[in-house]
Design an enzyme around this catalytic site. Structure first.
Site, PDB file in Angstrom:
ATOM      1  N   GLN A  13       6.283 -27.970   8.950  1.00 24.25           N
ATOM      2  CA  GLN A  13       7.450 -28.282   9.790  1.00 24.25           C
ATOM      3  C   GLN A  13       7.378 -29.713  10.363  1.00 24.25           C
ATOM      4  N   ASP A  59      -7.707 -31.843   0.408  1.00 28.40           N
ATOM      5  CA  ASP A  59      -7.819 -30.635   1.222  1.00 28.40           C
ATOM      6  C   ASP A  59      -8.683 -30.972   2.439  1.00 28.40           C
ATOM      7  N   LEU A  81      -1.732 -33.616  10.893  1.00 29.87           N
ATOM      8  CA  LEU A  81      -0.936 -32.417  11.214  1.00 29.87           C
ATOM      9  C   LEU A  81      -1.401 -31.198  10.440  1.00 29.87           C
ATOM     10  N   ALA A  82      -2.284 -31.385   9.473  1.00 31.26           N
ATOM     11  CA  ALA A  82      -2.711 -30.243   8.641  1.00 31.26           C
ATOM     12  C   ALA A  82      -3.506 -29.258   9.479  1.00 31.26           C
ATOM     13  N   GLN A  84      -4.566 -24.645   9.620  1.00 28.93           N
ATOM     14  CA  GLN A  84      -4.213 -23.227   9.547  1.00 28.93           C
ATOM     15  C   GLN A  84      -3.613 -22.999  10.920  1.00 28.93           C
ATOM     16  N   SER A  85      -2.285 -23.004  11.005  1.00 28.14           N
ATOM     17  CA  SER A  85      -1.622 -23.148  12.310  1.00 28.14           C
ATOM     18  C   SER A  85      -1.134 -21.826  12.904  1.00 28.14           C
ATOM     19  N   THR A 126      -3.056 -28.877  20.878  1.00 29.16           N
ATOM     20  CA  THR A 126      -2.107 -27.803  21.165  1.00 29.16           C
ATOM     21  C   THR A 126      -2.289 -27.173  22.537  1.00 29.16           C
ATOM     22  N   GLU A 128      -2.323 -24.154  22.976  1.00 29.67           N
ATOM     23  CA  GLU A 128      -3.185 -22.973  22.809  1.00 29.67           C
ATOM     24  C   GLU A 128      -4.584 -23.220  23.359  1.00 29.67           C
ATOM     25  N   TYR A 151      -8.192 -19.871  16.503  1.00 26.91           N
ATOM     26  CA  TYR A 151      -7.346 -21.068  16.344  1.00 26.91           C
ATOM     27  C   TYR A 151      -7.518 -22.003  17.539  1.00 26.91           C
ATOM     28  N   LYS A 155      -9.261 -25.841  17.722  1.00 33.93           N
ATOM     29  CA  LYS A 155      -8.512 -27.023  18.172  1.00 33.93           C
ATOM     30  C   LYS A 155      -9.203 -27.712  19.356  1.00 33.93           C
ATOM     31  N   HIS A 181       6.906 -25.959  19.444  1.00 31.07           N
ATOM     32  CA  HIS A 181       8.160 -26.603  19.042  1.00 31.07           C
ATOM     33  C   HIS A 181       8.618 -26.017  17.714  1.00 31.07           C
TER      34      HIS A 181
HETATM   35  P1  NAP Z   1       2.750 -25.860   9.682  1.00 28.67           P
HETATM   36  O1  NAP Z   1       4.210 -25.839   9.400  1.00 28.67           O
HETATM   37  O2  NAP Z   1       1.955 -24.614   9.526  1.00 28.67           O
HETATM   38  O3  NAP Z   1       2.120 -26.991   8.734  1.00 28.67           O
HETATM   39  C1  NAP Z   1       0.733 -27.121   8.564  1.00 28.67           C
HETATM   40  C2  NAP Z   1       0.471 -27.881   7.279  1.00 28.67           C
HETATM   41  O4  NAP Z   1      -0.961 -27.977   7.108  1.00 28.67           O
HETATM   42  C3  NAP Z   1       1.016 -27.202   6.022  1.00 28.67           C
HETATM   43  O5  NAP Z   1       1.750 -28.137   5.283  1.00 28.67           O
HETATM   44  C4  NAP Z   1      -0.231 -26.791   5.272  1.00 28.67           C
HETATM   45  O6  NAP Z   1      -0.140 -26.927   3.899  1.00 28.67           O
HETATM   46  C5  NAP Z   1      -1.235 -27.819   5.743  1.00 28.67           C
HETATM   47  N1  NAP Z   1      -2.599 -27.346   5.501  1.00 28.67           N
HETATM   48  C6  NAP Z   1      -3.134 -26.140   5.852  1.00 28.67           C
HETATM   49  N2  NAP Z   1      -4.406 -26.060   5.420  1.00 28.67           N
HETATM   50  C7  NAP Z   1      -4.672 -27.222   4.781  1.00 28.67           C
HETATM   51  C8  NAP Z   1      -5.811 -27.724   4.113  1.00 28.67           C
HETATM   52  N3  NAP Z   1      -6.931 -27.002   4.001  1.00 28.67           N
HETATM   53  N4  NAP Z   1      -5.745 -28.961   3.590  1.00 28.67           N
HETATM   54  C9  NAP Z   1      -4.619 -29.688   3.665  1.00 28.67           C
HETATM   55  N5  NAP Z   1      -3.490 -29.261   4.283  1.00 28.67           N
HETATM   56  C10 NAP Z   1      -3.532 -28.043   4.832  1.00 28.67           C
HETATM   57  O7  NAP Z   1       2.452 -26.408  11.141  1.00 28.67           O
HETATM   58  P2  NAP Z   1       3.387 -27.289  12.108  1.00 28.67           P
HETATM   59  O8  NAP Z   1       4.145 -26.372  12.991  1.00 28.67           O
HETATM   60  O9  NAP Z   1       4.079 -28.321  11.324  1.00 28.67           O
HETATM   61  O10 NAP Z   1       2.275 -27.941  13.033  1.00 28.67           O
HETATM   62  C11 NAP Z   1       1.677 -29.194  12.691  1.00 28.67           C
HETATM   63  C12 NAP Z   1       0.372 -29.339  13.446  1.00 28.67           C
HETATM   64  O11 NAP Z   1       0.599 -29.288  14.844  1.00 28.67           O
HETATM   65  C13 NAP Z   1      -0.666 -28.240  13.161  1.00 28.67           C
HETATM   66  O12 NAP Z   1      -1.939 -28.845  13.207  1.00 28.67           O
HETATM   67  C14 NAP Z   1      -0.508 -27.292  14.324  1.00 28.67           C
HETATM   68  O13 NAP Z   1      -1.713 -26.585  14.558  1.00 28.67           O
HETATM   69  C15 NAP Z   1      -0.182 -28.261  15.443  1.00 28.67           C
HETATM   70  N6  NAP Z   1       0.659 -27.751  16.539  1.00 28.67           N
HETATM   71  C16 NAP Z   1       1.838 -27.146  16.260  1.00 28.67           C
HETATM   72  C17 NAP Z   1       2.655 -26.732  17.301  1.00 28.67           C
HETATM   73  C18 NAP Z   1       3.976 -26.071  17.047  1.00 28.67           C
HETATM   74  O14 NAP Z   1       4.497 -25.435  17.968  1.00 28.67           O
HETATM   75  N7  NAP Z   1       4.563 -26.233  15.863  1.00 28.67           N
HETATM   76  C19 NAP Z   1       2.240 -26.955  18.630  1.00 28.67           C
HETATM   77  C20 NAP Z   1       1.031 -27.589  18.867  1.00 28.67           C
HETATM   78  C21 NAP Z   1       0.245 -28.008  17.807  1.00 28.67           C
HETATM   79  P3  NAP Z   1       0.561 -25.864   2.956  1.00 28.67           P
HETATM   80  O15 NAP Z   1       1.988 -26.330   2.939  1.00 28.67           O
HETATM   81  O16 NAP Z   1      -0.187 -26.064   1.707  1.00 28.67           O
HETATM   82  O17 NAP Z   1       0.382 -24.506   3.570  1.00 28.67           O
HETATM   83  N1  GDD Z   2       4.227 -14.531  15.512  1.00 28.17           N
HETATM   84  C1  GDD Z   2       4.613 -13.499  16.281  1.00 28.17           C
HETATM   85  N2  GDD Z   2       5.170 -12.415  15.696  1.00 28.17           N
HETATM   86  N3  GDD Z   2       4.455 -13.604  17.615  1.00 28.17           N
HETATM   87  C2  GDD Z   2       4.893 -12.569  18.370  1.00 28.17           C
HETATM   88  C3  GDD Z   2       5.482 -11.424  17.821  1.00 28.17           C
HETATM   89  C4  GDD Z   2       5.610 -11.335  16.406  1.00 28.17           C
HETATM   90  O1  GDD Z   2       6.102 -10.355  15.860  1.00 28.17           O
HETATM   91  N4  GDD Z   2       5.825 -10.609  18.845  1.00 28.17           N
HETATM   92  C5  GDD Z   2       5.473 -11.215  19.978  1.00 28.17           C
HETATM   93  N5  GDD Z   2       4.894 -12.406  19.695  1.00 28.17           N
HETATM   94  C6  GDD Z   2       4.346 -13.339  20.681  1.00 28.17           C
HETATM   95  C7  GDD Z   2       2.910 -13.761  20.403  1.00 28.17           C
HETATM   96  O2  GDD Z   2       1.992 -12.746  20.826  1.00 28.17           O
HETATM   97  C8  GDD Z   2       2.842 -15.042  21.235  1.00 28.17           C
HETATM   98  O3  GDD Z   2       2.560 -14.722  22.576  1.00 28.17           O
HETATM   99  C9  GDD Z   2       4.266 -15.601  21.162  1.00 28.17           C
HETATM  100  O4  GDD Z   2       5.079 -14.549  20.641  1.00 28.17           O
HETATM  101  C10 GDD Z   2       4.410 -16.837  20.285  1.00 28.17           C
HETATM  102  O5  GDD Z   2       3.821 -16.564  19.039  1.00 28.17           O
HETATM  103  P1  GDD Z   2       3.969 -17.603  17.795  1.00 28.17           P
HETATM  104  O6  GDD Z   2       5.391 -17.917  17.578  1.00 28.17           O
HETATM  105  O7  GDD Z   2       3.184 -17.027  16.661  1.00 28.17           O
HETATM  106  O8  GDD Z   2       3.323 -18.940  18.350  1.00 28.17           O
HETATM  107  P2  GDD Z   2       1.983 -19.236  19.162  1.00 28.17           P
HETATM  108  O9  GDD Z   2       2.376 -19.590  20.554  1.00 28.17           O
HETATM  109  O10 GDD Z   2       0.972 -18.176  18.972  1.00 28.17           O
HETATM  110  O11 GDD Z   2       1.430 -20.528  18.404  1.00 28.17           O
HETATM  111  C11 GDD Z   2       2.304 -21.614  18.071  1.00 28.17           C
HETATM  112  O12 GDD Z   2       2.322 -22.541  19.124  1.00 28.17           O
HETATM  113  C12 GDD Z   2       1.071 -23.175  19.393  1.00 28.17           C
HETATM  114  C13 GDD Z   2       1.296 -24.101  20.595  1.00 28.17           C
HETATM  115  O13 GDD Z   2       1.232 -23.384  21.777  1.00 28.17           O
HETATM  116  C14 GDD Z   2       1.795 -22.238  16.775  1.00 28.17           C
HETATM  117  O14 GDD Z   2       2.727 -23.188  16.326  1.00 28.17           O
HETATM  118  C15 GDD Z   2       0.466 -22.940  16.980  1.00 28.17           C
HETATM  119  O15 GDD Z   2       0.114 -23.649  15.784  1.00 28.17           O
HETATM  120  C16 GDD Z   2       0.630 -23.918  18.142  1.00 28.17           C
HETATM  121  O16 GDD Z   2      -0.578 -24.595  18.375  1.00 28.17           O
END
Ligand code: NAP
Ligand code: GDD
Length: 327
Positions: A13, A59, A81-82, A84-85, A126, A128, A151, A155, A181
């Site tokens: 994303q 990788d 940004l890579a 296991q998120s 993050t 988290e 996770y 981080k 986000h």
């Molecule tokens: P995402 O959609 O899950 O994207 C993660 C990317 O990492 C994917 O393209 C994935 O590749 C790649 N990846 C996973 N394992 C890898 C490996 N071994 N080598 C190379 N690439 C690998 O996550 P996102 O939401 O864009 O988030 C971007 C970053 O911000 C992540 O580090 C996440 O933990 C962090 N973050 C996200 C949020 C949020 O709310 N979105 C908030 C705080 C921090 P594939 O396409 O091959 O699966």
């Molecule tokens: N995924 C998921 N699925 N979450 C659920 C569900 C469900 O069916 N039902 C309730 N939840 C609750 C989870 O327990 C959590 O408290 C909340 O919804 C958000 O879950 P996710 O959307 O999976 O996100 P996250 O907060 O655990 O993690 C995301 O945000 C982090 C930043 O705070 C990810 O993007 C992480 O990569 C990122 O670091």
């Protein structure tokens, strides 16, 4: 000459939104992607930027591939940004999560130190990491970490390694401690997209139920398109530093569900939502809310999209997708 940026996790994303934004700013963009037997560029196609990016296979768990990519590209800026998120999957895949999210960052920082020490480095940290910890009602740069999942723990390691390379070797490194986000291209396992996708299907008569875990968890949800700008701004500062980025507002999962059903015009959300223990976590993070004062003051960053606008954007996009499939 155009600045060069390397983005790991380019097909995710944030990688999609960030690559579009950097291309618009005139950057040459390199994208690290894993090798696939059947590659998909869905996210980048959605943003119509695929052709301008130079993809390099590698990788995060393979140190030699990271040494190679840094040596070959010599980027001005590296956005890591890579990951296991998916938090929910990190208990079952704790080792992979650690290798990619923690050790991968060590490998990448080492590669920069050896082959491109003037590169500026962004680490996707993050909220988290805060887990159970808060300062009253919110979290900011001074709040302690108390991660609750493999996770979150992975981080925290990466966060401190990023700080350590700054303090030990003088590298320009920055941690963006981003709160949740989302967007229409959010992964389908995450709760917001799972909800908007299900609501669209229910609205169109393609499904009837939405299975969820804990409805009481509260998150500070913003729009990914706004958040990637903060990453860029962090790397334009005179020095590397660490910043909390969020909206400063939070909502429960239940609030998100109610708003999504409302936007779609589907009555009686409770008739459609089933609580399913499979989606509950062994240890939950109950309440995340950012205090983004430092990012606002030092970066001039501010969220632009409200909670209601975000929910509507996502529901509308899923409705459109299913409607066009039906047509
Ligand atoms: P995402 O959609 O899950 O994207 C993660 C990317 O990492 C994917 O393209 C994935 O590749 C790649 N990846 C996973 N394992 C890898 C490996 N071994 N080598 C190379 N690439 C690998 O996550 P996102 O939401 O864009 O988030 C971007 C970053 O911000 C992540 O580090 C996440 O933990 C962090 N973050 C996200 C949020 C949020 O709310 N979105 C908030 C705080 C921090 P594939 O396409 O091959 O699966
Ligand atoms: N995924 C998921 N699925 N979450 C659920 C569900 C469900 O069916 N039902 C309730 N939840 C609750 C989870 O327990 C959590 O408290 C909340 O919804 C958000 O879950 P996710 O959307 O999976 O996100 P996250 O907060 O655990 O993690 C995301 O945000 C982090 C930043 O705070 C990810 O993007 C992480 O990569 C990122 O670091």
């Amino acid at each position: 000459m155009a600045k060069k940026a390397l983005i790991t996790g380019i097909l995710g994303q944030d990688g999609s939104y960030l690559s579009k934004s950097l291309l618009e700013k005139g950057y040459k963009v390199y994208g690290l992607m894993r090798r696939y037997s059947n590659p998909t560029f869905d996210n980048l196609d959605y943003l119509s930027v695929t052709k301008k990016i130079e993809f390099i296979e590698g990788d995060m768990s393979d140190e030699s591939s990271l040494l190679h990519v840094i040596k070959a590209t010599q980027p001005d800026e590296v956005y890591n940004l890579a990951a296991q998120s998916f938090v929910g999957g990190s208990w079952q895949q704790a080792k992979v999560t650690t290798e990619v999210n923690a050790l991968g960052v060590l490998y990448l920082l080492n590669a920069i130190k050896l082959f491109s020490p003037t590169s500026r480095f962004y680490q996707a940290s993050t909220s988290e990491m805060f887990g159970l910890a808060s300062d009253g009602d919110y979290q900011d740069e001074n709040t302690n970490f108390h991660p609750r999942s493999p996770y979150g723990i992975s981080k925290v390691y990466a966060y401190w390694m990023t700080v350590n390379f700054r303090e030990s070797y003088g590298l320009f490194t920055a941690n963006g401690i981003l709160f949740n986000h989302e967007s229409p291209i959010r992964g389908i396992q995450f709760v917001t997209r799972k909800i908007t996708d299900a609501v669209a299907k229910i609205k169109l008569g393609l499904s009837d139920k939405l299975y969820l875990g804990n409805l009481d968890a509260r998150r500070d949800w913003g729009f990914a398109g706004d958040y990637v700008e903060s990453m860029y701004l962090m790397l334009q500062q005179p020095q590397g530093d660490d910043y909390v980025v969020g909206t400063g507002e939070n909502h429960s999962v239940k609030d998100f569900v109610i708003e999504a059903f409302k936007v779609a015009g589907v009555a009686d959300w409770e008739k459609h939502v089933v609580i399913d223990a499979r989606f509950k976590r062994p240890a939950e993070v109950p309440n995340l809310k950012a205090r983004p004062a430092k990012a606002m003051k030092k970066l001039g960053w501010k969220t632009k999209t409200t909670f209601k606008e975000l929910v509507k954007m996502m529901v509308d996009a899923d409705l459109k997708r299913y409607q066009s499939k039906k047509a």
